[in-house]
Design a protein around this motif. Structure first.
Motif, mmCIF file in Angstrom:
data_model
loop_
_atom_site.group_PDB
_atom_site.id
_atom_site.type_symbol
_atom_site.label_atom_id
_atom_site.label_comp_id
_atom_site.label_asym_id
_atom_site.label_seq_id
_atom_site.Cartn_x
_atom_site.Cartn_y
_atom_site.Cartn_z
ATOM 1 N N ALA A 205 13.450 -35.461 -21.779
ATOM 2 C CA ALA A 205 12.550 -34.639 -20.962
ATOM 3 C C ALA A 205 12.749 -34.938 -19.483
ATOM 4 C CB ALA A 205 11.098 -34.883 -21.366
ATOM 5 N N ASP A 206 12.996 -36.198 -19.154
ATOM 6 C CA ASP A 206 13.223 -36.571 -17.752
ATOM 7 C C ASP A 206 14.494 -35.934 -17.203
ATOM 8 O OD1 ASP A 206 15.301 -39.320 -17.930
ATOM 9 O OD2 ASP A 206 14.277 -38.621 -19.723
ATOM 10 N N LEU A 207 15.516 -35.763 -18.050
ATOM 11 C CA LEU A 207 16.749 -35.109 -17.604
ATOM 12 C C LEU A 207 16.474 -33.659 -17.218
ATOM 13 C CD1 LEU A 207 19.420 -36.370 -20.183
ATOM 14 C CD2 LEU A 207 19.102 -37.114 -17.815
ATOM 15 N N LEU A 208 15.672 -32.976 -18.036
ATOM 16 C CA LEU A 208 15.357 -31.577 -17.725
ATOM 17 C C LEU A 208 14.564 -31.472 -16.425
ATOM 18 C CD1 LEU A 208 15.314 -28.583 -18.448
ATOM 19 C CD2 LEU A 208 13.239 -29.021 -19.774
ATOM 20 N N HIS A 235 4.263 -41.966 -17.352
ATOM 21 C CA HIS A 235 4.081 -42.079 -15.898
ATOM 22 C C HIS A 235 5.324 -41.576 -15.166
ATOM 23 C CE1 HIS A 235 2.591 -43.574 -12.090
ATOM 24 N NE2 HIS A 235 3.717 -44.263 -11.918
ATOM 25 N N GLU A 236 6.507 -41.892 -15.700
ATOM 26 C CA GLU A 236 7.747 -41.419 -15.087
ATOM 27 C C GLU A 236 7.812 -39.890 -15.094
ATOM 28 O OE1 GLU A 236 12.552 -41.563 -16.045
ATOM 29 O OE2 GLU A 236 11.268 -43.183 -16.780
ATOM 30 N N LEU A 237 7.425 -39.286 -16.196
ATOM 31 C CA LEU A 237 7.433 -37.829 -16.279
ATOM 32 C C LEU A 237 6.416 -37.221 -15.320
ATOM 33 C CD1 LEU A 237 7.702 -37.283 -20.151
ATOM 34 C CD2 LEU A 237 9.537 -37.229 -18.442
ATOM 35 N N GLU A 238 5.253 -37.851 -15.201
ATOM 36 C CA GLU A 238 4.234 -37.359 -14.273
ATOM 37 C C GLU A 238 4.730 -37.401 -12.837
ATOM 38 O OE1 GLU A 238 1.124 -39.978 -15.326
ATOM 39 O OE2 GLU A 238 0.383 -38.757 -16.988
ATOM 40 N N GLU A 239 5.469 -38.442 -12.478
ATOM 41 C CA GLU A 239 6.016 -38.530 -11.122
ATOM 42 C C GLU A 239 7.045 -37.434 -10.868
ATOM 43 O OE1 GLU A 239 7.435 -42.544 -10.605
ATOM 44 O OE2 GLU A 239 5.531 -43.108 -9.634
ATOM 45 N N LEU A 240 7.885 -37.155 -11.879
ATOM 46 C CA LEU A 240 8.875 -36.089 -11.733
ATOM 47 C C LEU A 240 8.190 -34.734 -11.585
ATOM 48 C CD1 LEU A 240 11.497 -37.237 -14.402
ATOM 49 C CD2 LEU A 240 11.853 -37.123 -11.921
ATOM 50 N N ASN A 247 9.166 -23.594 -6.339
ATOM 51 C CA ASN A 247 9.650 -22.559 -7.247
ATOM 52 C C ASN A 247 9.530 -22.950 -8.723
ATOM 53 O OD1 ASN A 247 10.474 -19.936 -7.030
ATOM 54 N ND2 ASN A 247 12.669 -20.380 -7.051
ATOM 55 N N HIS A 248 9.004 -24.168 -8.959
ATOM 56 C CA HIS A 248 8.959 -24.693 -10.314
ATOM 57 C C HIS A 248 7.540 -25.098 -10.716
ATOM 58 C CE1 HIS A 248 13.330 -25.982 -9.306
ATOM 59 N NE2 HIS A 248 13.300 -24.741 -9.763
ATOM 60 N N LYS A 249 7.264 -24.939 -12.006
ATOM 61 C CA LYS A 249 5.932 -25.252 -12.524
ATOM 62 C C LYS A 249 6.085 -25.879 -13.909
ATOM 63 C CE LYS A 249 1.601 -22.979 -13.937
ATOM 64 N NZ LYS A 249 0.903 -21.656 -14.058
ATOM 65 N N VAL A 250 5.227 -26.863 -14.213
ATOM 66 C CA VAL A 250 5.215 -27.494 -15.535
ATOM 67 C C VAL A 250 3.804 -27.433 -16.103
ATOM 68 C CG1 VAL A 250 5.465 -29.654 -16.819
ATOM 69 C CG2 VAL A 250 7.163 -29.031 -15.095
ATOM 70 N N ILE A 251 3.713 -26.984 -17.357
ATOM 71 C CA ILE A 251 2.456 -27.010 -18.114
ATOM 72 C C ILE A 251 2.649 -28.027 -19.236
ATOM 73 C CG2 ILE A 251 0.837 -25.689 -19.531
ATOM 74 C CD1 ILE A 251 1.930 -23.162 -18.098
ATOM 75 N N TRP A 252 1.862 -29.088 -19.233
ATOM 76 C CA TRP A 252 2.022 -30.156 -20.229
ATOM 77 C C TRP A 252 0.823 -30.143 -21.177
ATOM 78 C CZ3 TRP A 252 3.363 -35.963 -18.884
ATOM 79 C CH2 TRP A 252 3.668 -36.642 -20.074
ATOM 80 N N GLU A 253 1.072 -29.692 -22.407
ATOM 81 C CA GLU A 253 0.057 -29.690 -23.455
ATOM 82 C C GLU A 253 0.240 -30.958 -24.285
ATOM 83 O OE1 GLU A 253 -2.264 -27.537 -23.644
ATOM 84 O OE2 GLU A 253 -1.534 -25.865 -22.423
ATOM 85 N N ARG A 254 -0.623 -31.935 -24.068
ATOM 86 C CA ARG A 254 -0.459 -33.239 -24.725
ATOM 87 C C ARG A 254 -1.126 -33.254 -26.093
ATOM 88 N NH1 ARG A 254 -0.106 -37.854 -20.218
ATOM 89 N NH2 ARG A 254 0.335 -36.561 -18.402
#
Length: 378
Positions: A205-208, A235-240, A247-254
């Motif tokens: 996921a971090d690569l993407l 935490h690493e993913l949250e920082e990314l 131009n980019h958006k992330v929706i994280w459904e945990r």
């Protein structure tokens, strides 16, 4: 022929579809179930025996441990008293401990008339060192038969672990029933990408998320459906995510995604991303086929062999820059992917067809014959 399936809590949809595929071929199936098992979706001819009980992730540690001990005892007693022709471990270890898993498999071998074991990954993720490799040289000699989902895995087991090919069954990963009615995402200039399933580092996921920085011109929306149990990785993913461009958006459904909601995720995206660092095979790939979703996958494991050109794109370089290049190319050609054709492909991979080499292996053991290598071509 009577077969006991033990999944140890592996993906509920996988254990259900596997059991239904066997039942469709006339196998008398008993499935060791839990409170998470999709009981209502089991086919006629599949009997569920709830030995695992509650799988509430919020239980305190001692209750989890007590439940595992209770389950282990109940399972051994059930195997000894069930008169099964085959006991098939279709999932993972009862615990996450590889050494305990070795003992678990030994108990299956001693308790069952015939013990089959599905190998989902030849070595545990993140445990590819010499010690684990040596341990698996022993572990893989315990079952009467090993079952793999790709021909490459059979070759790797034979060449790297010295397992005779006569003891390995190649059974392609199946696809659950393809829904008759399906939706397609509304037309949009935004590139909607889905990351589905539990988040661990090897799945990339971090690569993407890092790749997005190398294609700032693309309007991209990433939906992540799954939880990261590793707090440091989360935490690493949250920082990314926090560093994304405008131009980019992330929706994280945990959290766990109920089966009733799965289709909505796949039917509203333009592509499913599998940016894995390493894997032998992934069930998410076949779930994407089921809903007609194109896939963008890294060139690891059997992805290249399993992903037809009409169903997706292979990423040649496993790094953020390589993935960014693949995103650009896919976006440019995104309207060329025909969801109906992908769903037709999925129908040809139904579990009722894919389990047939395994059913033949069951039958050979039930009559005491020596086995030969089996594949879908037999």
């Amino acid at each position: 022929m009577k077969v006991l399936l033990v999944s140890n809590g592996f993906q509920p949809n996988y254990e259900k579809a596997f059991a239904n595929g066997l039942a469709a071929n006339g196998v008398d199936v008993v499935l060791v179930s839990s409170d998470r098992t999709l009981i209502a979706e089991l086919a006629h001819g599949v009997e569920a025996v709830n030995l695992r009980g509650s799988q509430d992730p919020h239980r305190v540690a001692w209750k989890k441990a007590a439940n595992i001990l209770r389950y282990a005892g109940a399972l051994v007693r059930h195997i000894r008293g069930g008169r099964y022709d085959v006991v098939h471990l279709t999932g993972l270890y009862m615990t996450r401990n590889v050494f305990a898993g070795c003992l678990e498999w030994l108990i299956y071998r001693l308790s069952a008339k015939h013990f089959f074991m599905t190998v989902h990954n030849i070595l545990p993720h993140g445990r590819h060192g010499a010690w684990y490799r040596a341990l698996h040289h022993v572990i893989y000699r315990l079952p009467h038969r090993l079952v793999v989902h790709t021909a490459k895995m059979r070759t790797d087991l034979a060449e790297d672990f010295g397992i005779p090919e006569s003891r390995i069954v190649v059974m392609p990963h199946g696809v659950d029933a393809v829904p008759e009615n399906f939706a397609v995402p509304a037309s949009s200039e935004t590139f909607r990408i889905l990351l589905f399933g539990g988040l661990v580092r090897y799945k990339g996921a971090d690569l993407l998320l890092s790749a997005l920085a190398y294609c700032p011109e693309l309007p991209i929306e990433v939906t992540i459906a799954g939880e990261a149990r590793d707090a440091a990785y989360a935490h690493e993913l949250e920082e990314l995510i926090g560093a994304l461009g405008e131009n980019h958006k992330v929706i994280w459904e945990r959290g766990f995604i109920p089966e009733s909601e799965v289709s909505g995720y796949f039917e509203s995206c333009d592509a499913v991303a599998l940016p894995y660092r390493h894997i032998d095979q992934s069930g998410v790939l076949f779930t994407a086929f089921r809903f007609g979703c194109p896939v963008i996958a890294t060139d690891v494991g059997a992805f290249r062999d399993s992903l037809p050109n009409f169903a997706g794109w292979i990423v040649e370089r496993i790094d953020p820059q390589g993935l960014a290049g693949a995103l650009r190319e896919f976006y440019r050609h995104r309207r060329a992917f025909d969801r109906a054709r992908i769903r037709e492909h999925a129908q040809s991979l139904g579990w009722q067809y894919c389990v047939r080499p395994l059913v033949a292996a069951y039958e050979e053991h039930s009559v005491g014959c020596h086995a030969k290598p089996l594949s879908m071509d037999d």
